[in-house]
Design a protein around this motif. Structure first.
Motif, short mmCIF file in Angstrom:
data_model
loop_
_atom_site.label_atom_id
_atom_site.label_comp_id
_atom_site.label_asym_id
_atom_site.label_seq_id
_atom_site.Cartn_x
_atom_site.Cartn_y
_atom_site.Cartn_z
N LEU A 247 12.52 14.45 27.05
CA LEU A 247 11.20 14.27 29.09
C LEU A 247 12.40 14.98 29.89
O LEU A 247 11.44 15.41 30.97
CB LEU A 247 11.38 12.48 29.18
N GLY A 267 7.67 16.27 35.36
CA GLY A 267 6.42 15.86 35.32
C GLY A 267 5.47 14.89 36.07
O GLY A 267 4.54 15.13 35.41
N ALA A 269 4.00 12.23 37.31
CA ALA A 269 3.79 11.15 36.78
C ALA A 269 3.26 11.04 35.02
O ALA A 269 3.20 10.43 34.34
CB ALA A 269 2.22 10.28 37.13
N ARG A 270 2.81 12.45 34.78
CA ARG A 270 2.84 12.75 32.74
C ARG A 270 4.03 11.93 32.66
O ARG A 270 3.89 11.86 30.84
CB ARG A 270 2.94 13.91 32.91
N ALA A 271 4.94 12.11 32.97
CA ALA A 271 6.38 11.56 32.76
C ALA A 271 6.46 10.24 32.12
O ALA A 271 6.43 9.66 31.07
CB ALA A 271 7.59 11.25 32.79
N VAL A 273 3.31 9.22 31.03
CA VAL A 273 2.37 9.21 30.12
C VAL A 273 2.77 9.21 28.91
O VAL A 273 2.89 8.30 27.45
CB VAL A 273 1.35 9.56 30.30
N GLU A 274 3.79 10.34 28.57
CA GLU A 274 4.14 10.64 27.69
C GLU A 274 5.66 9.68 26.42
O GLU A 274 5.88 9.65 26.40
CB GLU A 274 5.50 12.35 27.71
N ARG A 277 3.99 6.74 25.22
CA ARG A 277 3.50 7.55 23.94
C ARG A 277 4.77 7.58 23.19
O ARG A 277 4.70 6.54 21.45
CB ARG A 277 2.43 8.81 23.60
#
Length: 330
Positions: A247, A267, A269-271, A273-274, A277
């Motif tokens: 990440l 990234g 907020a996308r981080a 989610v990643e 996952r």
């Protein structure tokens, strides 16, 4: 007020300082940070005229620390990591002795001792032998001894190490008051929160070299992005670190006691989610997950690869030797 250019100092085959440059404007605080054996205390000893550099120049208030050492000593105040006070004397006698060693008259030394005692809220214990003082009281008296000469430059080598949080906050407020009155401060510290609060600028040294400098905000900005903070079971820490490693390019900081990994990420907020996952795919249960702005601790770890801590590899300015040097300085 402090101007260091290309200072080199070696001890045998060990190079403690490899060409350090730094400047401290009048009436400001420079925070000096670095991991174990970085060279912080060695630089303090050079500026305090306790040792001489092998090459380069260092000036305090325009005075060369080698060629005008005596004049430098009358300009600075120095407080080391441990209280260097005479246990047999009273608190008042300790301060009056230092004043006399600075060349003050008996009356002036007494007057300044009283001022310092009042300022440090030690008047109630002024006439008690220091051997009966608590550790915190001794530390306050030691700082007071560095102020009797009314220095224009104050060098503080980890002044709050070992103090409880309340005493530490009191010491911070005291330093802020001195700076507001025009005192210039060089502060070495193992507490990044301390540097964040007090320092106008910060210099990070590692291996005897300056590797970064700037304001706290400037250094934090160097990391960019945010910090992902994830808390998992202790047994899952290593696997969690591997899972979130992609990440961001910076190394993660692992806090074993808190079972937490702090990882600079890109990234936004996308981080989050990643991360969810990746940890789910690794079958790792998440106890807590958050995204925050970088702290000075994150910057320090990214720059040095080490956590900030006490420097056992460098001889601290302390104890009986410090009293001897302080007498020489006077």
């Amino acid at each position: 007020m402090i101007d260091v250019r290309g200072v080199v100092k070696t001890f045998g085959t060990t190079r403690a300082l490899g060409g350090v440059d730094l400047q401290v404007p009048a009436g400001t605080v420079l925070g000096l940070l670095g991991p174990n054996g970085a060279g912080k205390t060695t630089l303090v000893r050079v500026l305090a005229t306790l040792i001489t550099p092998d090459s380069g120049t260092a000036k305090v208030a325009g005075l060369d620390v080698v060629h005008h050492a005596q004049a430098v000593r009358s300009t600075i105040g120095l407080a080391g990591q441990y209280a260097a006070v005479d246990e047999v004397l009273t608190g008042r006698e300790n301060l009056e002795m230092v004043g006399r060693l600075y060349g003050l008259s008996k009356g002036e030394a007494k007057r300044r001792a009283n001022e310092v005692l009042e300022r440090l809220t030690l008047t109630y214990a002024a006439d008690r032998a220091v051997k009966g003082y608590s550790g915190g009281m001794r530390r306050r008296l030691d700082v007071g001894a560095s102020l009797v000469g009314r220095p224009t430059v104050l060098i503080l080598d980890e002044p709050t190490t070992g103090l409880d949080p309340r005493s530490r906050n009191d010491r911070w407020a005291f330093i802020e008051d001195l700076v507001a009155e025009g005192t210039t401060v060089l502060l070495t510290t193992q507490y990044l929160e301390e540097a964040d609060r007090l320092a106008n600028r910060i210099v990070v040294i590692d291996g005897g070299l300056v590797i970064a400098e700037g304001t706290s905000d400037e250094l934090k900005h160097r990391l960019g992005g945010d910090v992902l903070s994830v808390r998992v079971a202790r047994a899952d820490l290593e696997r969690a670190g591997v899972a979130i490693a992609p990440l961001g390019p910076e190394a993660a900081q692992v806090d074993l006691d808190d079972r937490r990994i702090n990882k600079p990420v890109e990234g936004g907020a996308r981080a989050l989610v990643e991360a969810v996952r990746a940890l789910d795919e690794a079958n790792i249960h998440i106890d807590d997950l958050a995204l925050r702005r970088p702290s000075l601790d994150d910057v320090f770890l990214a720059l040095t690869g080490h956590a900030a801590e006490v420097q056992p590899d460098e001889a601290p300015v302390q104890g009986r030797a410090s009293r001897r040097k302080r007498k020489e300085a006077a």
